[in-house]
Design an enzyme around this catalytic site. Structure first.
Site, PDB file in Angstrom:
ATOM      1  N   ARG A  82      46.819  38.826  45.666  1.00  0.00           N
ATOM      2  CA  ARG A  82      46.262  37.474  45.773  1.00  0.00           C
ATOM      3  C   ARG A  82      47.397  36.466  45.668  1.00  0.00           C
ATOM      4  NH1 ARG A  82      41.880  36.898  41.597  1.00  0.00           N
ATOM      5  NH2 ARG A  82      40.747  38.287  43.000  1.00  0.00           N
ATOM      6  N   ARG A 151      44.117  30.339  36.428  1.00  0.00           N
ATOM      7  CA  ARG A 151      44.216  30.812  37.807  1.00  0.00           C
ATOM      8  C   ARG A 151      44.531  29.646  38.754  1.00  0.00           C
ATOM      9  NH1 ARG A 151      41.042  35.669  38.317  1.00  0.00           N
ATOM     10  NH2 ARG A 151      41.389  36.903  36.441  1.00  0.00           N
ATOM     11  N   LYS A 217      40.295  35.258  31.822  1.00  0.00           N
ATOM     12  CA  LYS A 217      40.739  34.329  32.860  1.00  0.00           C
ATOM     13  C   LYS A 217      40.238  32.924  32.573  1.00  0.00           C
ATOM     14  CE  LYS A 217      36.823  35.959  35.610  1.00  0.00           C
ATOM     15  NZ  LYS A 217      36.447  36.744  36.793  1.00  0.00           N
ATOM     16  N   LYS A 219      39.650  29.084  34.628  1.00  0.00           N
ATOM     17  CA  LYS A 219      39.583  28.480  35.953  1.00  0.00           C
ATOM     18  C   LYS A 219      39.457  26.965  35.859  1.00  0.00           C
ATOM     19  CE  LYS A 219      37.549  32.623  37.981  1.00  0.00           C
ATOM     20  NZ  LYS A 219      36.412  33.217  38.724  1.00  0.00           N
ATOM     21  N   CYS A 438      31.199  37.884  48.210  1.00  0.00           N
ATOM     22  CA  CYS A 438      32.415  38.503  47.683  1.00  0.00           C
ATOM     23  C   CYS A 438      32.782  39.698  48.560  1.00  0.00           C
ATOM     24  CB  CYS A 438      32.205  38.933  46.239  1.00  0.00           C
ATOM     25  SG  CYS A 438      31.037  40.295  46.050  1.00  0.00           S
ATOM     26  N   CYS A 444      36.212  46.931  46.178  1.00  0.00           N
ATOM     27  CA  CYS A 444      36.067  46.441  44.806  1.00  0.00           C
ATOM     28  C   CYS A 444      35.472  47.529  43.920  1.00  0.00           C
ATOM     29  CB  CYS A 444      35.191  45.198  44.760  1.00  0.00           C
ATOM     30  SG  CYS A 444      34.937  44.579  43.072  1.00  0.00           S
ATOM     31  N   CYS A 483      28.042  42.551  42.570  1.00  0.00           N
ATOM     32  CA  CYS A 483      27.858  42.812  41.141  1.00  0.00           C
ATOM     33  C   CYS A 483      27.657  41.469  40.453  1.00  0.00           C
ATOM     34  CB  CYS A 483      29.079  43.552  40.567  1.00  0.00           C
ATOM     35  SG  CYS A 483      30.480  42.484  40.157  1.00  0.00           S
ATOM     36  N   CYS A 487      31.923  36.341  41.584  1.00  0.00           N
ATOM     37  CA  CYS A 487      33.049  35.835  42.368  1.00  0.00           C
ATOM     38  C   CYS A 487      32.649  34.844  43.456  1.00  0.00           C
ATOM     39  CB  CYS A 487      33.827  36.994  42.983  1.00  0.00           C
ATOM     40  SG  CYS A 487      34.680  38.002  41.750  1.00  0.00           S
TER      41      CYS A 487
END
Length: 573
Positions: A82, A151, A217, A219, A438, A444, A483, A487
């Site tokens: 990424r 991020r 994480k 954001k 996603c 994934c 899931c 995302c």
């Protein structure tokens, strides 16, 4: 405001990931040794966890798992890379390098993420270092694209819309740089930088994060009303630009958003950020840094699924957080200022900017840049990049803006778009143009069901129903994930599908069109036939009984299909 109360960091033993970070010597671990191991195409799990901080995940092709297992072969390991792009900005020169790397080392496609970043899929372990070095040579990085750090910072993708939009991009870039990890490990491992031995004599290696970084994480997103195209309430930390007399006065600050949850665990839930006050532009970095340090010090380091910032705030209370923030800042936020959001998605087609330059927003299905029978998208964008003198902007809705096009180049770029079958998506339904998904299967490891590969097929079956009902051009936000990790921000879809098992999804409805209300579970564990049978009468009901200007998410609440979610803490109730 409540009186300040003493709050202790959450107890419990640290998770294995926390111990790994502590023992990693600032993200080094044994990555160098594992990357040079030619016996396997994969990495040990602990090094894979560290690799995320460097911008990569180890994956395998799940379509091939069973066959490879029968042949007694290890999984078909590959790596996703990424690339950090604050505000989604990239130059034509950078585009051409990434396009080449996708073919040389990746699976042949580029993918635009829902956080305005690029992903390269299918990179083999032996090619990781060369790929990252080539990315770095274009003045881009993968450092902190993943991992327990701040991020890629999002913002409105078109900086030529006004001077304010240009300023906002600069703040996205400054925030990304300010909160980037400072460890030299990235340069040592990938760029053959001089190896540095960390020690107290060198001073503090990570002045913001410390040796264990964040619990999870983090954001950040910035938006300029009336557009909320970064879903600012889904961010751990959001800045809402306040424009007065055509100038950027500052930002309303909102905290505590996040989309992920775990099926069957009501202690996990999506949450929306709350507005806590206003800061001036020169205070932006200070607010972000101090917010991050509060999460560093008080986030849950024992149970990772409860480690996001939203849970820290919900556990201790918003008043506590504001008091703690003011203590660390040494000054107080001003009262929040008035603003209003009108829409959430991208505005497609050609638009002339305030500076006289042109911008065109293109629909990119699921953000996947690849050549197909109907559109030579990847080839066409490569040819445009060869002549374009402006830049490219990735949107938070997985689309692409070719930005800052001179009047002299407009005709040529228009001709190339037509030649390669690349459009703004006007031939598609409004539902399809607003769709997010996603990656999910096959790469994934968390995916329970399809998303990117399946959503277009489902839309093919839903669009005739929209035609029947006469609402083909009605904007409805629809999102699908494989899931519950969130995302594609499904909890903010007016219609959303979250994968439960192969071919089965939980159906949610009722989110706010401008991203200000969460969706609610309507049907659980249903397949395609049930999805279509469920939505057909609701679409017709909406078409016949909606009020003027009423959005789908508002209608399904008024009509009694679902109850409004007033806060993430009652998402499951």
């Amino acid at each position: 405001m409540a009186n300040k109360r003493k709050v202790e960091p959450i107890g419990g033993p640290p998770s294995d990931v926390e111990l790994l970070k502590l023992e990693s010597n600032y993200l080094r671990g044994s990555l160098v040794e594992s990357l040079s191991d030619r016996i396997t195409g994969g990495l040990p799990e602990l090094d894979n966890r560290l690799l995320k901080f460097h911008g990569s995940y180890m994956q395998d092709d799940r379509d091939l798992r069973n066959e490879r297992e029968k042949q007694k072969l290890e999984p078909s390991y590959q790596f996703m890379l990424r690339i950090v792009l604050p505000g989604g900005k990239t130059t034509p020169e950078q585009w051409l390098v990434l396009d080449k790397l996708a073919d040389q080392y990746g699976s042949g496609s580029l993918r635009i993420t829902t956080r305005q970043a690029f992903q390269l899929h299918g990179v083999l372990k032996w090619n990781l270092k060369d790929t990252i070095k080539n990315i770095n040579d274009t003045l881009l990085t993968t450092l902190a694209a993943c991992g327990d750090v701040s991020r890629n910072v999002m913002c409105n993708p078109n900086p030529y819309q006004s001077e304010v939009h240009s300023e906002v991009l600069q703040w996205a870039e400054r925030l990304t740089a300010h909160l980037a990890p400072k460890t030299p490990a990235y340069h040592e491992i990938w760029l053959d930088g001089e190896k540095v031995t960390t020690s107290e004599e060198q001073g503090e290696v990570e002045p913001i994060y410390g040796p264990v970084y964040l619990p999870r994480k983090f954001k950040i997103g910035i938006t300029v009303p009336p557009t909320n195209d970064v879903d600012v309430y889904s961010q751990d930390l959001g800045y809402i630009a306040i424009v007065e007399d055509g100038k950027l006065a500052g930002f309303n600050v909102c905290v505590g958003g996040g989309m992920g949850m775990t099926h069957g665990d009501t202690n996990t839930y999506p949450q929306l950020a709350k507005v806590i006050g206003f800061c001036t532009p020169d205070q932006v970095l200070d607010v972000a840094e101090k917010t991050v340090t509060i999460q560093r010090d008080y986030g849950n380091r024992s149970v990772r699924k409860n480690a996001r910032f939203k849970y820290t705030i919900d556990r201790h209370g918003l008043d506590w957080f504001v008091d703690e923030l003011h203590d660390r800042l040494g000054w107080e936020l001003q009262p929040a200022r008035e603003f209003q959001f009108a829409h959430n998605g991208d505005r497609y087609g050609w638009v002339k900017g305030k500076d006289g330059k042109w911008n065109v927003t293109l629909y990119i299905q699921s953000g996947r840049i690849i050549d197909t029978d109907s559109s030579k998208l990847k080839t066409g964008l490569r040819e445009i990049a060869k002549i374009h003198t402006g830049d490219f902007r990735l949107t938070g809705n997985q689309n692409l803006v070719i930005a800052n096009i001179s009047s002299q180049k407009k005709a040529k770029i228009s001709a190339l778009l037509e030649q390669y079958g690349i459009t703004a998506g006007g031939q598609y339904s409004a539902l399809r143009r607003s769709a997010l998904s996603c990656v999910a299967l096959p790469t994934c490891g968390l995916a329970m069901a399809e998303a990117e590969r399946y959503l277009p097929d489902l839309l093919d079956k839903l669009e005739p129903i929209l035609e029947e009902a006469g609402i083909r051009d009605e904007e409805i936000n629809i999102r699908m994930t494989g899931c519950p990790n969130g995302c594609a921000r499904p909890a903010l879809g007016e219609i959303a599908f979250i994968g439960k098992s192969p071919g089965k999804y939980n159906l949610y409805m009722g989110a706010g069109f401008t991203g200000d209300r969460l969706s609610k579970l309507y049907r659980e564990n249903i397949g395609e036939d049930e999805i279509i049978d469920t939505l057909r009468p609701i679409f017709h009901h909406y078409a016949s009984d909606r009020s003027e200007g009423e959005h789908f998410g508002d209608f399904v609440i008024r009509a009694g299909y679902v109850q409004a979610v007033t806060d993430g803490t009652n998402f499951h109730s």
